[in-house]
Write an enzyme that holds these catalytic residues in place. Structure first.
Site, PDB file in Angstrom:
ATOM      1  N   LYS A   1       0.833  -1.210   0.000  1.00  0.00           N
ATOM      2  CA  LYS A   1       0.000   0.000   0.000  1.00  0.00           C
ATOM      3  C   LYS A   1       0.864   1.255   0.000  1.00  0.00           C
ATOM      4  O   LYS A   1       0.655   2.173  -0.793  1.00  0.00           O
ATOM      5  CB  LYS A   1      -0.903   0.003   1.234  1.00  0.00           C
ATOM      6  CG  LYS A   1      -1.567   1.328   1.506  1.00  0.00           C
ATOM      7  CD  LYS A   1      -2.457   1.302   2.724  1.00  0.00           C
ATOM      8  CE  LYS A   1      -1.776   1.666   4.013  1.00  0.00           C
ATOM      9  NZ  LYS A   1      -1.449   3.079   4.192  1.00  0.00           N
ATOM     10  N   ASN A   2       1.849   1.289   0.891  1.00  0.00           N
ATOM     11  CA  ASN A   2       2.624   2.516   1.069  1.00  0.00           C
ATOM     12  C   ASN A   2       3.592   2.787  -0.082  1.00  0.00           C
ATOM     13  O   ASN A   2       4.178   3.862  -0.146  1.00  0.00           O
ATOM     14  CB  ASN A   2       3.382   2.494   2.402  1.00  0.00           C
ATOM     15  CG  ASN A   2       2.447   2.712   3.570  1.00  0.00           C
ATOM     16  OD1 ASN A   2       1.258   2.993   3.387  1.00  0.00           O
ATOM     17  ND2 ASN A   2       2.966   2.566   4.779  1.00  0.00           N
TER      18      ASN A   2
ATOM     19  N   ARG B   1      -4.552  10.391   4.955  1.00  0.00           N
ATOM     20  CA  ARG B   1      -3.555  11.443   5.083  1.00  0.00           C
ATOM     21  C   ARG B   1      -2.548  11.443   3.926  1.00  0.00           C
ATOM     22  O   ARG B   1      -2.014  12.487   3.564  1.00  0.00           O
ATOM     23  CB  ARG B   1      -2.785  11.265   6.384  1.00  0.00           C
ATOM     24  CG  ARG B   1      -3.626  11.260   7.612  1.00  0.00           C
ATOM     25  CD  ARG B   1      -2.750  11.053   8.807  1.00  0.00           C
ATOM     26  NE  ARG B   1      -1.587  11.930   8.705  1.00  0.00           N
ATOM     27  CZ  ARG B   1      -1.579  13.193   9.078  1.00  0.00           C
ATOM     28  NH1 ARG B   1      -2.639  13.737   9.599  1.00  0.00           N
ATOM     29  NH2 ARG B   1      -0.499  13.917   8.922  1.00  0.00           N
TER      30      ARG B   1
ATOM     31  N   CYS C   1      -5.069  12.523  13.642  1.00  0.00           N
ATOM     32  CA  CYS C   1      -5.641  11.209  13.375  1.00  0.00           C
ATOM     33  C   CYS C   1      -5.492  10.363  14.625  1.00  0.00           C
ATOM     34  O   CYS C   1      -4.920  10.817  15.617  1.00  0.00           O
ATOM     35  CB  CYS C   1      -4.996  10.548  12.164  1.00  0.00           C
ATOM     36  SG  CYS C   1      -3.366   9.929  12.481  1.00  0.00           S
TER      37      CYS C   1
ATOM     38  N   ARG D   1       0.321  14.252  13.812  1.00  0.00           N
ATOM     39  CA  ARG D   1       0.831  14.052  12.454  1.00  0.00           C
ATOM     40  C   ARG D   1       0.789  15.299  11.579  1.00  0.00           C
ATOM     41  O   ARG D   1       0.072  15.351  10.573  1.00  0.00           O
ATOM     42  CB  ARG D   1       0.080  12.903  11.765  1.00  0.00           C
ATOM     43  CG  ARG D   1       0.319  11.575  12.447  1.00  0.00           C
ATOM     44  CD  ARG D   1      -0.342  10.448  11.738  1.00  0.00           C
ATOM     45  NE  ARG D   1       0.419   9.953  10.609  1.00  0.00           N
ATOM     46  CZ  ARG D   1       0.042   8.909   9.884  1.00  0.00           C
ATOM     47  NH1 ARG D   1      -1.074   8.279  10.159  1.00  0.00           N
ATOM     48  NH2 ARG D   1       0.778   8.494   8.873  1.00  0.00           N
TER      49      ARG D   1
ATOM     50  N   ASP E   1       4.576   0.353  12.014  1.00  0.00           N
ATOM     51  CA  ASP E   1       3.390  -0.294  11.444  1.00  0.00           C
ATOM     52  C   ASP E   1       3.265  -1.767  11.845  1.00  0.00           C
ATOM     53  O   ASP E   1       2.278  -2.421  11.480  1.00  0.00           O
ATOM     54  CB  ASP E   1       3.394  -0.164   9.915  1.00  0.00           C
ATOM     55  CG  ASP E   1       3.003   1.250   9.471  1.00  0.00           C
ATOM     56  OD1 ASP E   1       2.575   2.049  10.322  1.00  0.00           O
ATOM     57  OD2 ASP E   1       3.138   1.545   8.268  1.00  0.00           O
TER      58      ASP E   1
ATOM     59  N   VAL F   1       8.024   6.656  17.048  1.00  0.00           N
ATOM     60  CA  VAL F   1       7.686   7.362  15.804  1.00  0.00           C
ATOM     61  C   VAL F   1       6.422   8.218  15.960  1.00  0.00           C
ATOM     62  O   VAL F   1       6.400   9.386  15.569  1.00  0.00           O
ATOM     63  CB  VAL F   1       7.538   6.374  14.628  1.00  0.00           C
ATOM     64  CG1 VAL F   1       7.164   7.104  13.342  1.00  0.00           C
ATOM     65  CG2 VAL F   1       8.832   5.581  14.421  1.00  0.00           C
TER      66      VAL F   1
ATOM     67  N   ARG G   1      -8.525  -0.733   4.584  1.00  0.00           N
ATOM     68  CA  ARG G   1      -7.657   0.314   4.019  1.00  0.00           C
ATOM     69  C   ARG G   1      -6.319  -0.277   3.591  1.00  0.00           C
ATOM     70  O   ARG G   1      -5.712   0.217   2.646  1.00  0.00           O
ATOM     71  CB  ARG G   1      -7.397   1.402   5.063  1.00  0.00           C
ATOM     72  CG  ARG G   1      -8.596   2.272   5.345  1.00  0.00           C
ATOM     73  CD  ARG G   1      -8.200   3.437   6.217  1.00  0.00           C
ATOM     74  NE  ARG G   1      -6.989   4.041   5.690  1.00  0.00           N
ATOM     75  CZ  ARG G   1      -6.137   4.769   6.396  1.00  0.00           C
ATOM     76  NH1 ARG G   1      -6.363   4.979   7.665  1.00  0.00           N
ATOM     77  NH2 ARG G   1      -5.068   5.286   5.828  1.00  0.00           N
TER      78      ARG G   1
HETATM   79  C1  UD1 Z   1       4.266   6.806   6.631  1.00  0.00           C
HETATM   80  C2  UD1 Z   1       3.438   5.583   6.374  1.00  0.00           C
HETATM   81  C3  UD1 Z   1       2.854   5.030   7.674  1.00  0.00           C
HETATM   82  C4  UD1 Z   1       3.975   4.795   8.688  1.00  0.00           C
HETATM   83  C5  UD1 Z   1       4.850   6.036   8.831  1.00  0.00           C
HETATM   84  C6  UD1 Z   1       6.074   5.808   9.687  1.00  0.00           C
HETATM   85  C7  UD1 Z   1       2.593   5.957   4.139  1.00  0.00           C
HETATM   86  C8  UD1 Z   1       1.440   6.265   3.276  1.00  0.00           C
HETATM   87  N1  UD1 Z   1       2.360   5.928   5.455  1.00  0.00           N
HETATM   88  O1  UD1 Z   1       3.403   7.791   7.196  1.00  0.00           O
HETATM   89  O2  UD1 Z   1       2.187   3.802   7.387  1.00  0.00           O
HETATM   90  O3  UD1 Z   1       3.434   4.486   9.928  1.00  0.00           O
HETATM   91  O4  UD1 Z   1       5.316   6.493   7.543  1.00  0.00           O
HETATM   92  O5  UD1 Z   1       6.817   4.764   9.197  1.00  0.00           O
HETATM   93  O6  UD1 Z   1       3.677   5.698   3.670  1.00  0.00           O
HETATM   94  N2  UD1 Z   1       6.158  14.524  11.131  1.00  0.00           N
HETATM   95  C9  UD1 Z   1       6.195  15.861  11.465  1.00  0.00           C
HETATM   96  N3  UD1 Z   1       6.032  16.778  10.461  1.00  0.00           N
HETATM   97  C10 UD1 Z   1       5.862  16.431   9.163  1.00  0.00           C
HETATM   98  C11 UD1 Z   1       5.839  15.053   8.836  1.00  0.00           C
HETATM   99  C12 UD1 Z   1       5.997  14.122   9.833  1.00  0.00           C
HETATM  100  O7  UD1 Z   1       6.345  16.217  12.640  1.00  0.00           O
HETATM  101  O8  UD1 Z   1       5.717  17.295   8.311  1.00  0.00           O
HETATM  102  C13 UD1 Z   1       6.310  13.498  12.199  1.00  0.00           C
HETATM  103  C14 UD1 Z   1       5.059  12.625  12.358  1.00  0.00           C
HETATM  104  O9  UD1 Z   1       4.099  13.234  13.189  1.00  0.00           O
HETATM  105  C15 UD1 Z   1       5.666  11.360  12.962  1.00  0.00           C
HETATM  106  C16 UD1 Z   1       7.042  11.285  12.273  1.00  0.00           C
HETATM  107  O10 UD1 Z   1       7.302  12.583  11.778  1.00  0.00           O
HETATM  108  O11 UD1 Z   1       5.833  11.529  14.342  1.00  0.00           O
HETATM  109  C17 UD1 Z   1       7.134  10.301  11.137  1.00  0.00           C
HETATM  110  O12 UD1 Z   1       6.013  10.474  10.288  1.00  0.00           O
HETATM  111  P1  UD1 Z   1       6.074  10.203   8.722  1.00  0.00           P
HETATM  112  O13 UD1 Z   1       7.254   9.381   8.377  1.00  0.00           O
HETATM  113  O14 UD1 Z   1       5.896  11.493   8.009  1.00  0.00           O
HETATM  114  O15 UD1 Z   1       4.760   9.327   8.516  1.00  0.00           O
HETATM  115  P2  UD1 Z   1       3.866   9.310   7.227  1.00  0.00           P
HETATM  116  O16 UD1 Z   1       4.711   9.602   6.047  1.00  0.00           O
HETATM  117  O17 UD1 Z   1       2.639  10.117   7.447  1.00  0.00           O
END
Ligand code: UD1
Length: 416
Positions: free
Chosen positions: A22-23, A91, A115, A120, A303, A325, A395
């Site tokens: 999916k990701n 998201r 969420c 996030r 995950d 995370v 999902r």
């Molecule tokens: C992606 C994955 C999700 C997985 C996560 C961490 C997809 C579609 N989803 O989510 O399944 O659980 O990586 O491996 O690929 N953060 C900030 N600011 C930002 C962006 C992120 O503070 O602008 C923080 C987030 O709140 C979190 C951390 O960074 O604490 C990591 O998040 P991130 O790697 O961005 O997760 P996603 O990309 O949303």
């Protein structure tokens, strides 16, 4: 609304084939926004999140055909807006932001909001786009970004962000000059996306390391490529074997992508055999407790945190599971406790005291991976577990109840 009903206690045995990730599929489908013409992508999973991204792309004027093999053409883009209705359900919709600005010169994408697993934010995506020269404003709950042409820059991510890295890597392919992403995420899904973009003519090196260098080009061309197997789905089935005392061969996965889990399973006493693209897991004795700390790749994936907690709930001894995370990813704990698990949360850690048996109960899914953990708990529990809010599992897991019942589980979906 559908429910999943599980009668626990069966040892799961046999072979299961893993679907596309999916990701990886989400950013790969979105990458078509950068190109004029028909791309072909293989191994796209049949999931609710994929339907959501298709809807979003359709709304922008992208033509999409096929299911497991998808043909997709963003030649006739008509819009550059992703509405709140779609973004709040997924998201990852924020992924269209970078490619739209790069290709159309503007984008309007709803802010995702909080969420179930934490706040996030997407501040790092926004900052990085600004670093590339885009003018970004936040208005009425939307991110509005504009740039006649993005300009290469050195970008340092404060926190490693998976979709942030993907968003900006896509945007930078069409920027003028060189972009360097520092403290980039290293997930296999990023490597998959980079390979797709390189196939389109992008100049990218370093994907899979924490420094990615992108030399912008004038335009990209269509590509034919495949999505990698879903490492989280693969990991979930390996845990199912360990937890039920079963013996499962997981086919069509990449063992290198799940090394962190395999190491933990071996420590816990699950027998693991690697054979090319297959991994066999055999449980038998009660698992030993192991400590787990989630980290960005190649660390233990957040995950799979909920799913390994289900295993630790019935392991021998005490396990400390630390989530680094996301700040609020223990929503499954109270549901597992309704099944008899002994878990105490202390800050970022869950202290799990293994119990000899879990007991079936009605439980409620709060997010995608929490749902998977409750299904695992239900498979190993004595009695009947009924999982509601099944749309979460839909999902991200393709036909999970069909794959599990083919392995001998007593599991069925009921409507109403
Ligand atoms: C992606 C994955 C999700 C997985 C996560 C961490 C997809 C579609 N989803 O989510 O399944 O659980 O990586 O491996 O690929 N953060 C900030 N600011 C930002 C962006 C992120 O503070 O602008 C923080 C987030 O709140 C979190 C951390 O960074 O604490 C990591 O998040 P991130 O790697 O961005 O997760 P996603 O990309 O949303």
């Amino acid at each position: 609304m559908d429910k999943i009903v599980i009668v626990g206690g069966r040892k799961l045995q046999g072979e299961v084939r893993i679907s596309g990730a999916k990701n990886a599929a989400l950013p790969v489908l979105v990458s078509s926004l950068l190109v004029d013409g028909w791309n072909t992508f293989h191994n796209i999973p049949d999931l609710l999140d994929i339907k959501t991204i298709r809807k979003l792309l359709n709304g922008l004027g992208v033509k999409i055909e096929g299911k497991e093999t998808v043909r997709i053409n963003a030649g006739g883009l008509t819009g550059c807006e992703a509405s709140y209705d779609l973004v709040r359900t997924m998201r990852a919709s924020i992924l269209v932001l970078g490619p739209l600005v790069a290709r159309m010169g503007e984008a309007r994408v709803s802010l995702p909001g909080g969420c179930a697993i934490g706040a996030r934010p997407v501040n790092l995506h926004i900052q990085a786009l600004r670093d590339l020269g885009a003018e970004v404003t936040l208005r009425d709950g939307y991110v509005e970004a504009k740039a006649s042409r993005l300009k290469g820059a050195t970008i340092y991510f404060d926190i490693t962000t998976v979709t942030g890295t993907e968003n900006i890597m896509m945007a930078a392919t069409l920027a003028k000059g060189q972009t360097i992403l520092k403290n980039a995420a290293r997930e296999p899904e990023i490597v998959n996306l980079a390979e797709v973009l390189i196939g389109m003519g992008a100049r990218i090196c370093g994907a899979g390391t924490d420094v990615i260098v992108i030399d912008g080009v004038e335009s990209l061309h269509p590509v034919e490529a495949a999505v990698i197997p879903d490492r989280i789905e693969a990991g979930t089935f390996l845990l199912a074997a360990g937890m039920t005392g079963g013996d499962i061969r997981v086919l069509g996965c990449d063992p290198l992508h799940i090394e962190a889990l395999i190491a933990k399973l071996r420590d816990a006493g699950v027998r693991i055999e690697l054979d090319g693209e297959a991994v066999r897991a055999a449980g038998g004795v009660t698992a030993r407790s192991v400590d787990v700390k989630t980290l960005p790749y190649p660390g233990f994936p957040t995950d799979l945190q909920a799913q390994i907690m289900a295993m630790m709930a019935i392991a021998n001894g005490l396990s400390v599971i630390t989530e680094t995370v996301f700040e609020n990813r223990f929503m499954h704990v109270s549901e597992m406790m309704r099944m008899g698990a002994d878990i105490v949360i202390q800050g970022k850690s869950a202290i799990v005291r293994g119990v000899p048996k879990l007991h079936g109960a009605p439980v409620m899914a709060t997010d995608l991976r929490a749902s998977a953990s409750l299904i695992l708990a239900g498979l190993a529990a004595e009695g009947t577990t009924t999982l509601s809010r099944v749309y979460h599992i839909d999902r991200g897991y393709q036909q999970i109840e069909k794959k599990l019942s083919a392995l001998g589980a007593d599991i069925r979906r009921v409507s109403g």
